[in-house]
Motif scaffolding. Structure first.
Motif, PDB file in Angstrom:
ATOM      1  N   PRO A 166       0.982  -1.131  -0.099  1.00 27.02           N
ATOM      2  CA  PRO A 166      -0.206  -0.266  -0.255  1.00 27.02           C
ATOM      3  C   PRO A 166       0.694   1.078   0.167  1.00 27.02           C
ATOM      4  N   ASP A 167       0.507   2.262  -0.265  1.00 24.14           N
ATOM      5  CA  ASP A 167       1.046   3.740  -0.633  1.00 24.14           C
ATOM      6  C   ASP A 167       0.717   4.602   0.461  1.00 24.14           C
ATOM      7  N   ASP A 168       1.073   5.255   0.761  1.00 26.13           N
ATOM      8  CA  ASP A 168       0.563   6.412   1.563  1.00 26.13           C
ATOM      9  C   ASP A 168       0.454   8.081   1.028  1.00 26.13           C
ATOM     10  N   ALA A 169       0.389   7.547   0.278  1.00 22.99           N
ATOM     11  CA  ALA A 169      -0.368   8.890  -0.943  1.00 22.99           C
ATOM     12  C   ALA A 169      -0.715  10.144   0.477  1.00 22.99           C
ATOM     13  N   GLU A 170      -1.335   9.660   1.089  1.00 25.10           N
ATOM     14  CA  GLU A 170      -2.620  10.616   1.600  1.00 25.10           C
ATOM     15  C   GLU A 170      -1.557  11.555   2.953  1.00 25.10           C
ATOM     16  N   ALA A 171      -0.384  11.069   3.590  1.00 25.55           N
ATOM     17  CA  ALA A 171       0.441  11.582   4.691  1.00 25.55           C
ATOM     18  C   ALA A 171       1.563  11.804   3.497  1.00 25.55           C
ATOM     19  N   ARG A 225       1.747  13.643   0.448  1.00 22.08           N
ATOM     20  CA  ARG A 225       0.586  14.305  -0.772  1.00 22.08           C
ATOM     21  C   ARG A 225       1.372  15.638  -0.096  1.00 22.08           C
ATOM     22  N   GLY A 226       1.833  16.511  -0.834  1.00 29.05           N
ATOM     23  CA  GLY A 226       2.398  17.175  -1.600  1.00 29.05           C
ATOM     24  C   GLY A 226       4.394  17.249  -0.636  1.00 29.05           C
ATOM     25  N   VAL A 227       4.853  16.627  -0.470  1.00 27.81           N
ATOM     26  CA  VAL A 227       5.999  16.257  -0.485  1.00 27.81           C
ATOM     27  C   VAL A 227       6.739  16.356  -0.729  1.00 27.81           C
ATOM     28  N   GLU A 228       7.995  16.191  -0.819  1.00 29.58           N
ATOM     29  CA  GLU A 228       8.939  16.202  -1.810  1.00 29.58           C
ATOM     30  C   GLU A 228       9.994  16.144  -1.241  1.00 29.58           C
ATOM     31  N   VAL A 229      10.419  16.267   0.205  1.00 30.48           N
ATOM     32  CA  VAL A 229      11.593  15.785   1.071  1.00 30.48           C
ATOM     33  C   VAL A 229      11.260  14.881   2.239  1.00 30.48           C
ATOM     34  N   GLY A 230      11.640  13.522   2.715  1.00 30.34           N
ATOM     35  CA  GLY A 230      10.936  13.531   3.998  1.00 30.34           C
ATOM     36  C   GLY A 230      12.612  13.539   5.076  1.00 30.34           C
ATOM     37  N   ASP A 267      10.897   3.513   1.690  1.00 31.04           N
ATOM     38  CA  ASP A 267       9.370   3.933   0.990  1.00 31.04           C
ATOM     39  C   ASP A 267       9.570   5.239   0.341  1.00 31.04           C
ATOM     40  N   LEU A 268       9.875   5.969   0.795  1.00 28.70           N
ATOM     41  CA  LEU A 268      10.044   6.773   0.417  1.00 28.70           C
ATOM     42  C   LEU A 268       9.738   7.665  -0.852  1.00 28.70           C
ATOM     43  N   GLN A 269      11.465   7.257  -1.895  1.00 32.60           N
ATOM     44  CA  GLN A 269      12.257   7.033  -3.245  1.00 32.60           C
ATOM     45  C   GLN A 269      10.952   6.560  -3.591  1.00 32.60           C
ATOM     46  N   LYS A 291      12.260  12.183  -1.334  1.00 25.56           N
ATOM     47  CA  LYS A 291      13.640  12.187  -1.450  1.00 25.56           C
ATOM     48  C   LYS A 291      13.586  11.979  -0.156  1.00 25.56           C
ATOM     49  N   PRO A 292      14.708  11.163   0.925  1.00 31.21           N
ATOM     50  CA  PRO A 292      14.494  10.743   1.641  1.00 31.21           C
ATOM     51  C   PRO A 292      16.480  11.742   2.837  1.00 31.21           C
ATOM     52  N   GLU A 293      15.683  12.208   3.669  1.00 29.90           N
ATOM     53  CA  GLU A 293      16.706  12.791   4.352  1.00 29.90           C
ATOM     54  C   GLU A 293      17.223  12.289   5.494  1.00 29.90           C
ATOM     55  N   MET A 294      17.772  11.035   6.172  1.00 28.33           N
ATOM     56  CA  MET A 294      17.876  10.781   7.414  1.00 28.33           C
ATOM     57  C   MET A 294      18.950  10.645   8.064  1.00 28.33           C
ATOM     58  N   VAL A 295      18.600  10.720   9.053  1.00 25.41           N
ATOM     59  CA  VAL A 295      20.299  11.302  11.020  1.00 25.41           C
ATOM     60  C   VAL A 295      19.774  10.163  11.641  1.00 25.41           C
TER      61      VAL A 295
END
Length: 172
Positions: A33-38, A40-45, A72-74, A79-83
Motif C-alpha cells: 500500500p502507499d502513503d499518498a495522503e500523508a 501529498r505535497g511532500v518532496e523531501v522526507g 518506501d519514501l523513494q 527524496k529521503p534525508e535521514m540522520v
C-alpha cells in the motif's frame, strides 16, 4: 491436430499453475500500500532517528525498518534525508570492540554493522554518535563503526535537525 491440443493443454496448465501460485500464502508478491495522503505535497522526507537502546537484536531489526522506510519514501517519489543519532547504550552496539559481547549476540552485532554500511551507502543518510554517551560508557571513539560521525551532544543535534524541519522518531 495433436500439437494444437497439446498447445492448448500447455497454456491451460500454465494458467492453472499461475493461479495456484498467486493464491499460495507468502509466495504471491502483493503490491505494498502507499502513503499518498500523508505524503501529498511532500518532496523531501526529513527524519532524525533518536536511537537509545541496548538490545542488539532489536537494533538490527529497527535498522532494517529504517532502510525500508528510506526505500518506501523513494518508491513514492519523496527524496529521503535521514540522520541516525546514537546515544546511551546504543553506542556499545555500534562499536567494533566486542570484548564483553556474549557469543550468542555476535550475529546481531554483525547484522548491525552490515545494515549500517548499507544505510550509509544511500544518498541523504548521515549517522552521529554522542560523545557524552561515549564518555559515560568509557567507549573509545576510535572503535565506532566506519562512517559514523562523532559529535559533541546528540541532544544538540536533535535540536538542530528538528529546527530544520526533520521529524523526530524515538527508537528505544
Amino acid at each position: 491436430m495433436k500439437s494444437a491440443q497439446l498447445s492448448v493443454l500447455s497454456i491451460r496448465a500454465l494458467v492453472l499453475l499461475g493461479a495456484v501460485w498467486l493464491t499460495l500464502p507468502g509466495l504471491a508478491l502483493a503490491e505494498k500500500p502507499d502513503d499518498a495522503e500523508a505524503l501529498r505535497g511532500v518532496e523531501v522526507g526529513r527524519v532524525v532517528w533518536d536511537i537509545n537502546m541496548g538490545d542488539p537484536a532489536k537494533l538490527a531489526l529497527y535498522l532494517k525498518v529504517m532502510d525500508e522506510t528510506y526505500e518506501d519514501l523513494q518508491r513514492q517519489g519523496v527524496k529521503p534525508e535521514m540522520v541516525l543519532t546514537f546515544r546511551g547504550p546504543s553506542l556499545a552496539l555500534i562499536s567494533t570492540d566486542h570484548t564483553d559481547v556474549p557469543l550468542d549476540h555476535e550475529p546481531h552485532y554483525e547484522a548491525i554493522a552490515a545494515q549500517i554500511q548499507t544505510l550509509l551507502a544511500k544518498p541523504g543518510v548521515r549517522m552521529e554518535a554522542c560523545s557524552i554517551a561515549a564518555r559515560l560508557l568509557e567507549l573509545d571513539r576510535k572503535t565506532l563503526l566506519p562512517g559514523i560521525a562523532f559529535v559533541g551532544n546528540t541532544f544538540v543535534s536533535q535540536i538542530g535537525y528538528q529546527s530544520k524541519g526533520f521529524a523526530n522518531i524515538l527508537i528505544f
